[in-house]
Design an enzyme around this catalytic site. Structure first.
Site, PDB file in Angstrom:
ATOM      1  N   ASN A  10      -4.419   6.998  10.980  1.00  0.00           N
ATOM      2  CA  ASN A  10      -4.680   7.061   9.481  1.00  0.00           C
ATOM      3  C   ASN A  10      -6.264   6.864   8.897  1.00  0.00           C
ATOM      4  OD1 ASN A  10      -4.826   5.924   6.897  1.00  0.00           O
ATOM      5  ND2 ASN A  10      -2.903   5.366   7.038  1.00  0.00           N
ATOM      6  N   ASP A  66      -0.839  -2.808  11.226  1.00  0.00           N
ATOM      7  CA  ASP A  66       0.888  -1.811  10.810  1.00  0.00           C
ATOM      8  C   ASP A  66       0.468  -3.020   9.703  1.00  0.00           C
ATOM      9  OD1 ASP A  66       2.825  -0.252  11.813  1.00  0.00           O
ATOM     10  OD2 ASP A  66       4.171  -1.688  10.429  1.00  0.00           O
ATOM     11  N   LYS A 163     -12.701  -2.641  -2.559  1.00  0.00           N
ATOM     12  CA  LYS A 163     -10.938  -3.151  -2.300  1.00  0.00           C
ATOM     13  C   LYS A 163     -11.797  -3.968  -1.037  1.00  0.00           C
ATOM     14  CE  LYS A 163      -7.294  -1.094  -0.200  1.00  0.00           C
ATOM     15  NZ  LYS A 163      -6.666   0.047   0.513  1.00  0.00           N
TER      16      LYS A 163
HETATM   17  P1  IMP Z   1       2.044   2.174   8.789  1.00  0.00           P
HETATM   18  O1  IMP Z   1       0.589   0.685   8.697  1.00  0.00           O
HETATM   19  O2  IMP Z   1       1.543   2.890   9.811  1.00  0.00           O
HETATM   20  O3  IMP Z   1       3.629   1.521   9.571  1.00  0.00           O
HETATM   21  O4  IMP Z   1       1.963   2.702   7.317  1.00  0.00           O
HETATM   22  C1  IMP Z   1       1.470   2.357   6.117  1.00  0.00           C
HETATM   23  C2  IMP Z   1       1.920   2.784   5.626  1.00  0.00           C
HETATM   24  O5  IMP Z   1       1.556   1.818   4.132  1.00  0.00           O
HETATM   25  C3  IMP Z   1       0.974   3.868   5.081  1.00  0.00           C
HETATM   26  O6  IMP Z   1       1.874   4.994   4.331  1.00  0.00           O
HETATM   27  C4  IMP Z   1       0.002   3.644   4.125  1.00  0.00           C
HETATM   28  O7  IMP Z   1      -0.540   5.147   4.099  1.00  0.00           O
HETATM   29  C5  IMP Z   1       0.037   3.014   3.628  1.00  0.00           C
HETATM   30  N1  IMP Z   1      -0.925   1.818   3.442  1.00  0.00           N
HETATM   31  C6  IMP Z   1      -0.975   1.251   4.317  1.00  0.00           C
HETATM   32  N2  IMP Z   1      -2.249   0.527   4.462  1.00  0.00           N
HETATM   33  C7  IMP Z   1      -2.756   0.748   2.827  1.00  0.00           C
HETATM   34  C8  IMP Z   1      -3.727   0.313   1.890  1.00  0.00           C
HETATM   35  O8  IMP Z   1      -4.106  -0.522   2.033  1.00  0.00           O
HETATM   36  N3  IMP Z   1      -3.163   0.877   0.985  1.00  0.00           N
HETATM   37  C9  IMP Z   1      -2.853   2.062   0.412  1.00  0.00           C
HETATM   38  N4  IMP Z   1      -1.992   2.384   0.924  1.00  0.00           N
HETATM   39  C10 IMP Z   1      -1.862   1.532   2.470  1.00  0.00           C
END
Ligand code: IMP
Length: 181
Positions: A10, A66, A163
């Site tokens: 990401n 995560d 942010k």
């Molecule tokens: P994971 O941590 O890869 O399981 O994903 C978490 C989900 O939340 C993903 O779809 C990210 O894009 C979203 N996400 C995580 N952190 C943020 C943030 O700071 N802003 C917006 N979306 C987030």
């Protein structure tokens, strides 16, 4: 300068962690190889498992992040399933689930997992409380940022720098940094 390898595909998470930790004199490098995400109701065990797995695989100290969005009126959904829901539903359909809901409270949570090969993982949790907006606002950030409102502005309406002062990720990384020190 201390270096930390951040295992994440990401780019939004990577950019934020890089800026936040650069201010503390740590260089963050990205490794996009990924790790298995186990299914759990809490983010902490997912981050711990991922960090441990990746540090053994790469034979290096690593960090992972995560994260999830916990919407109160939806009993914490999508929570640990946030990535799955973002991919399948996106912000518009997530807003549809909130139609007619006056309780807009939501918690963004980030769990940083850190592990050195042969050791157990450590986890550092950061949260920020906000509201689910009534429509997407702003083009900044990534993921759920345009629908997560913090003190009147969505994260999508904020510059990265703003942010990064208040986000769940910042709060988790502050704890991680204190521990590293
Ligand atoms: P994971 O941590 O890869 O399981 O994903 C978490 C989900 O939340 C993903 O779809 C990210 O894009 C979203 N996400 C995580 N952190 C943020 C943030 O700071 N802003 C917006 N979306 C987030």
């Amino acid at each position: 300068m201390r270096k930390v390898l951040f295992v994440t595909g990401n780019n939004g998470k990577f950019r934020e962690a890089k800026d936040i930790l650069a201010n503390k004199g740590i260089e963050v490098l990205q490794e996009t190889g990924g790790y298995p995400e186990i299914q759990e109701d809490d983010l902490e065990p997912i981050a711990a498992y991922g960090a441990k797995w990746a540090s053994e695989e790469l034979k290096m100290p690593v960090m992972v992040d995560d994260s999830g969005l916990f919407i109160w009126a939806l009993n914490g959904f999508p929570g640990p399933y946030s990535a799955f829901v973002e991919e399948r539903l996106g912000n518009q359909k997530t807003l549809k689930l909130m139609e007619g809901e006056s309780n807009r409270r939501a918690t963004f949570k980030s769990v940083i997992g850190y592990c050195e090969p042969g050791e157990e993982a450590f986890v550092f949790t950061g949260t920020v409380e906000g509201q689910i907006a009534y429509e997407e606002r702003g083009t900044g950030g990534f993921g759920y940022d345009p629908i997560f409102e913090y003190q009147g502005q969505t994260f999508g309406e904020m510059e990265d720098e703003e942010k990064n002062k208040v986000s769940h990720r910042r709060r988790a990384l502050d704890k991680f940094f204190e521990w590293l020190e």
